[in-house]
Design a protein around this motif. Structure first.
Motif, mmCIF file in Angstrom:
data_model
loop_
_atom_site.group_PDB
_atom_site.id
_atom_site.type_symbol
_atom_site.label_atom_id
_atom_site.label_comp_id
_atom_site.label_asym_id
_atom_site.label_seq_id
_atom_site.Cartn_x
_atom_site.Cartn_y
_atom_site.Cartn_z
ATOM 1 N N LEU A 93 0.931 -1.162 0.143
ATOM 2 C CA LEU A 93 0.014 0.037 0.010
ATOM 3 C C LEU A 93 0.926 1.271 -0.111
ATOM 4 O O LEU A 93 1.606 1.557 0.862
ATOM 5 C CB LEU A 93 -0.778 -0.168 1.173
ATOM 6 N N LEU A 94 0.797 2.058 -1.085
ATOM 7 C CA LEU A 94 1.733 3.014 -1.106
ATOM 8 C C LEU A 94 0.778 4.532 -0.555
ATOM 9 O O LEU A 94 -0.311 4.662 -0.972
ATOM 10 C CB LEU A 94 1.982 3.346 -2.556
ATOM 11 N N SER A 95 1.623 4.925 0.267
ATOM 12 C CA SER A 95 1.075 5.986 1.147
ATOM 13 C C SER A 95 1.929 7.114 1.061
ATOM 14 O O SER A 95 3.360 7.066 0.974
ATOM 15 C CB SER A 95 0.777 5.908 2.607
ATOM 16 N N PHE A 96 1.255 8.292 1.164
ATOM 17 C CA PHE A 96 2.185 9.759 1.335
ATOM 18 C C PHE A 96 1.531 10.846 1.825
ATOM 19 O O PHE A 96 0.108 10.764 2.336
ATOM 20 C CB PHE A 96 2.421 9.913 -0.237
ATOM 21 N N LEU A 97 2.157 11.950 1.956
ATOM 22 C CA LEU A 97 1.466 13.175 2.650
ATOM 23 C C LEU A 97 1.523 14.105 1.508
ATOM 24 O O LEU A 97 2.393 14.135 0.547
ATOM 25 C CB LEU A 97 2.626 13.680 3.728
ATOM 26 N N ASP A 98 0.055 14.722 1.383
ATOM 27 C CA ASP A 98 -0.063 15.853 0.527
ATOM 28 C C ASP A 98 0.588 17.064 1.032
ATOM 29 O O ASP A 98 1.360 17.101 2.070
ATOM 30 C CB ASP A 98 -1.244 15.992 0.287
ATOM 31 N N ARG A 99 0.783 18.278 0.506
ATOM 32 C CA ARG A 99 1.057 19.657 0.713
ATOM 33 C C ARG A 99 0.633 20.088 2.160
ATOM 34 O O ARG A 99 1.362 20.931 2.669
ATOM 35 C CB ARG A 99 0.953 20.601 -0.086
ATOM 36 N N LYS A 100 -0.553 19.487 2.524
ATOM 37 C CA LYS A 100 -0.999 19.908 3.907
ATOM 38 C C LYS A 100 -0.813 18.925 4.999
ATOM 39 O O LYS A 100 -1.340 18.890 5.901
ATOM 40 C CB LYS A 100 -2.547 20.160 3.814
ATOM 41 N N ASN A 101 0.297 17.925 4.737
ATOM 42 C CA ASN A 101 0.572 16.857 5.448
ATOM 43 C C ASN A 101 -0.553 16.070 5.974
ATOM 44 O O ASN A 101 -0.474 15.282 7.148
ATOM 45 C CB ASN A 101 1.340 17.553 6.982
ATOM 46 N N ASN A 102 -1.468 15.837 5.000
ATOM 47 C CA ASN A 102 -2.724 14.879 5.105
ATOM 48 C C ASN A 102 -2.213 13.671 4.750
ATOM 49 O O ASN A 102 -1.553 13.599 3.458
ATOM 50 C CB ASN A 102 -4.064 15.421 4.399
ATOM 51 N N PRO A 103 -2.250 12.358 5.260
ATOM 52 C CA PRO A 103 -1.928 11.164 4.598
ATOM 53 C C PRO A 103 -2.893 10.725 3.697
ATOM 54 O O PRO A 103 -4.031 10.782 4.003
ATOM 55 C CB PRO A 103 -1.690 10.261 5.740
ATOM 56 N N CYS A 104 -2.457 10.068 2.591
ATOM 57 C CA CYS A 104 -3.165 9.566 1.425
ATOM 58 C C CYS A 104 -2.467 8.228 0.968
ATOM 59 O O CYS A 104 -1.433 7.996 1.195
ATOM 60 C CB CYS A 104 -3.291 10.571 0.447
ATOM 61 N N VAL A 105 -3.564 7.484 0.253
ATOM 62 C CA VAL A 105 -2.848 6.437 -0.306
ATOM 63 C C VAL A 105 -3.422 6.477 -1.920
ATOM 64 O O VAL A 105 -4.101 6.965 -2.349
ATOM 65 C CB VAL A 105 -3.424 5.015 0.542
ATOM 66 N N LEU A 106 -2.352 5.563 -2.530
ATOM 67 C CA LEU A 106 -2.828 5.240 -3.973
ATOM 68 C C LEU A 106 -3.714 3.953 -3.916
ATOM 69 O O LEU A 106 -3.078 2.908 -3.401
ATOM 70 C CB LEU A 106 -1.749 5.143 -4.769
ATOM 71 N N SER A 107 -5.025 3.984 -4.357
ATOM 72 C CA SER A 107 -5.688 2.987 -4.118
ATOM 73 C C SER A 107 -5.217 1.627 -4.995
ATOM 74 O O SER A 107 -5.554 1.797 -6.003
ATOM 75 C CB SER A 107 -7.090 3.242 -4.269
ATOM 76 N N PRO A 108 -5.159 0.578 -4.059
ATOM 77 C CA PRO A 108 -5.001 -0.793 -4.774
ATOM 78 C C PRO A 108 -6.381 -1.544 -4.906
ATOM 79 O O PRO A 108 -6.696 -2.281 -5.784
ATOM 80 C CB PRO A 108 -4.201 -1.736 -3.962
ATOM 81 N N THR A 109 -7.350 -1.024 -4.180
ATOM 82 C CA THR A 109 -8.857 -1.450 -4.169
ATOM 83 C C THR A 109 -9.636 -0.407 -3.442
ATOM 84 O O THR A 109 -9.386 0.315 -2.685
ATOM 85 C CB THR A 109 -8.908 -2.803 -3.474
ATOM 86 N N HIS A 110 -10.978 -0.356 -3.645
ATOM 87 C CA HIS A 110 -11.767 0.674 -3.065
ATOM 88 C C HIS A 110 -12.908 0.262 -1.880
ATOM 89 O O HIS A 110 -14.025 0.901 -2.138
ATOM 90 C CB HIS A 110 -12.228 1.110 -4.261
ATOM 91 N N GLU A 111 -12.637 -0.780 -1.323
ATOM 92 C CA GLU A 111 -13.767 -1.155 -0.239
ATOM 93 C C GLU A 111 -14.315 0.069 0.511
ATOM 94 O O GLU A 111 -15.270 0.339 0.679
ATOM 95 C CB GLU A 111 -13.551 -2.429 0.499
ATOM 96 N N GLU A 112 -13.121 0.814 1.122
ATOM 97 C CA GLU A 112 -13.420 1.750 1.985
ATOM 98 C C GLU A 112 -14.271 3.073 1.404
ATOM 99 O O GLU A 112 -14.867 3.707 1.907
ATOM 100 C CB GLU A 112 -12.076 2.239 2.459
ATOM 101 N N ALA A 113 -13.636 3.302 0.136
ATOM 102 C CA ALA A 113 -14.133 4.481 -0.373
ATOM 103 C C ALA A 113 -15.568 4.307 -0.709
ATOM 104 O O ALA A 113 -16.668 5.201 -0.679
ATOM 105 C CB ALA A 113 -13.449 4.951 -1.841
#
Length: 577
Positions: A93-113
């Motif tokens: 699971l690739l995660s990163f921080l956006d410019r506002k330091n909010n953690p995000c992920v590049l979705s491998p699947t979308h059950e949560e969304a």
């Protein structure tokens, strides 16, 4: 489309890292351009094939009442944390921080969304059932991306999610999606099987994989030769094993067994089959915080199945271990256990925190030999039926020589490529994310959910692995980039060139997907590109064409036949069926 205008950079050079023919031919045929490890650009031919597969999937999914949508590729990590999968999914699971330091992920699947969407908008049982799907880019940070589109980091997946007011309704949709997937893969011309499978990080109570049988497959499936039983090797079951004749009967006793730390040496020492020896496999279960030791006991000639073992540990402990890791000899010794002589007697006294799991085939077993937890010592005459509350689970790997659990028939192992997976999720996500609706009595209930995925880009590889030959791509009818390529044998002959252009226009007018090879290249070079790219047919406009006869070559098998000029359109339309 005229070949002279087509961007299809074909090459004779064999890519050095292309181990599979699908990977090699898509690079050589100008379908793909690699831009990094497990990352690919789809060039016009690749995009065309991908679009055909997507359109076929859409047609079938729509016919089953599913509704198409498009969800965001970047998802707030808070959703994954809410469901508990942020840590569970692991480093893929690739995660990163956006410019506002909010953690995000590049979705491998979308059950949560998708659960968040339904939670916000569906309030009553009257709005159910629902099945929403998308065909969209996904990202999974594979540790070893390889085999082209077979195991890429960025890929296109069709993922569908259904919501229900009862388990019975979910069961019906699960079967409907089973039928839909069978229709999709049949229309794509694939030889496939639907097999019982492990639900993995997606979770849920039941899942089935759709696999394509191919020698290059990374997975193994166990298939019965007599009945319909089929399962991924990770969860495949077997019938109770038949006990060998030479049973080593003995009274329970400790026996001196010098230099016998392996099953092979112990079997030779006692001159008994490994079937009667009880093997100990020590692992450490990696938890969210720290690790816990676990020992698995199974017959000496069996092998531990890692996925079964991990699931068994999680069921027994009600913990959510991420994986099982090897334990070094030094680590085992630090627990106070002698490597090669570990047994069930007294192990909990030596290591109170250790989880102990026995393979189901050992249930009620007697006449066993097992380690005595002392160097050079074993117990003989071990009878497990005399012990209560032992934890028996299916943890051994099923082998082709085992018997079918359904009919006791012969099993076989086949290599396979997973192309689809359907899951009964139950309320796993709706419960963790507090997604509820009001039932007929006005009571709050959690949604029952299912999810259904198809690896769309992986299908391109699967089709080629199953069909291609030594000359290049062989696509199925539904996926080929063009139905026919019109090849003018001698482009310097103006009459043939004019006839080729005329036939090309007629085919276009009839709605046939046609490519005109109008390049000034040699005939041999044009045919080599036809064989490499894999259009369904080649229509050769040679000298006989001026007399009303043309040659039609079918890419599958490279069979040839002469057809009349006036029958070209009808013959190609008939070839679609």
């Amino acid at each position: 489309m005229r070949f002279s205008a087509l961007f299809a950079p074909t090459t004779k050079e064999i890519p050095k890292d292309a181990l599979l023919k699908s990977h090699r031919y898509m690079l050589q045929g100008g379908y793909l351009q690699q831009m990094g490890s497990g990352l690919y650009h789809f060039l016009p031919l690749g995009h065309k094939v991908l679009s055909k597969i997507r359109a076929l999937i859409k047609e079938v999914m729509d016919s089953y009442g599913a509704q198409e949508c498009t969800l965001g590729f970047v998802v707030p990590a808070s959703l994954w944390q809410e469901s508990g999968r942020f840590e569970q999914y692991g480093k893929e699971l690739l995660s990163f921080l956006d410019r506002k330091n909010n953690p995000c992920v590049l979705s491998p699947t979308h059950e949560e969304a998708i659960t968040q969407i339904i939670k916000a908008h569906v309030k009553s049982y009257k709005q159910l059932p629902l099945n929403l799907y998308q065909t969209h880019t996904k990202f999974r940070d594979e540790i070893r991306p390889r085999f082209g589109l077979m195991r890429a980091r960025e890929f296109v997946m069709k993922d569908a999610y259904s919501f229900h007011a009862s388990t019975e309704c979910l069961d019906r949709e699960f079967e409907r999606m089973h039928a839909a997937y069978s229709e999709i893969f049949t229309k794509l011309g694939l030889d496939f099987r639907a097999v019982e499978a492990d639900s993995g990080a997606i979770g849920g109570s039941k899942s089935k994989e759709f696999v394509v049988l191919a020698e290059c497959g990374e997975d193994s499936v166990i298939v019965c030769q007599n009945c319909a039983y089929a399962a991924n090797i990770e969860i495949a079951k077997r019938a109770k094993r038949v006990e060998p004749d030479n049973v080593p009967k003995a009274h329970f006793a400790k026996f001196h067994t010098p230099n016998t730390p392996t099953i092979e040496k112990l079997s030779a020492f006692f001159k008994v089959p490994p079937y009667f020896l009880m093997k100990a496999v020590i692992k450490k279960a990696r938890l969210h915080e720290g690790a816990r030791p676990v020992v698995f006991f199974l017959r000496g000639d069996d092998q531990l199945e890692e996925t079964k073992a991990l699931n068994a540990f999680n069921r027994s402990t009600q913990q959510n271990a991420l994986e099982l890791e090897e334990m070094s000899a030094k680590e085992i010794a630090q627990l106070g256990l002698p490597v090669g002589y570990i047994g069930a007697y007294g192990i909990k006294h030596l290591v109170p925190d250790i989880e102990v799991i026995f393979d189901i085939d050992l249930q009620e077993a007697d006449c066993l030999i097992c380690g005595a937890n002392e160097v050079d010592q074993h117990f003989v005459g071990v009878d497990l039926s005399s012990f209560a509350n032992l934890n028996y689970q299916d943890i051994a790997q099923t082998r082709p020589e085992d018997a079918c659990p359904e009919c006791q028939g012969a099993l076989s192992a086949q290599r396979s490529i997973e192309v689809g997976h359907i899951f009964k999720l139950g309320n796993k996500y709706s419960k963790s994310m507090e997604a509820t609706y009001l039932d007929k009595e006005g009571q709050t209930q959690y949604f029952e959910m299912g999810c259904y995925g198809i690896g769309v880009t992986r299908l391109m590889s699967a089709i080629l692995e199953q069909n291609s030959d030594e000359k290049g791509c062989v696509w199925s009818k539904a996926s080929a980039p063009f139905e026919v390529v019109v090849v003018v044998a001698n482009p310097k002959d103006s009459a043939l060139e004019a006839l080729g252009a005329q036939i090309y226009e007629e085919l276009k007018g009839a709605g046939i997907d046609v490519l005109l090879d109008d390049r000034p290249d040699r005939f041999g070079a044009k045919m080599a590109d036809f064989e490499l790219i894999g259009c369904s047919h080649a229509l050769i406009i040679g000298k006989q064409a001026l007399e009303g006869q043309v040659e039609l070559i079918t890419r599958q098998g490279l069979s040839k036949r002469i057809i009349a000029r006036e029958a070209i359109v009808s013959t190609l339309l008939e070839a679609r069926s």
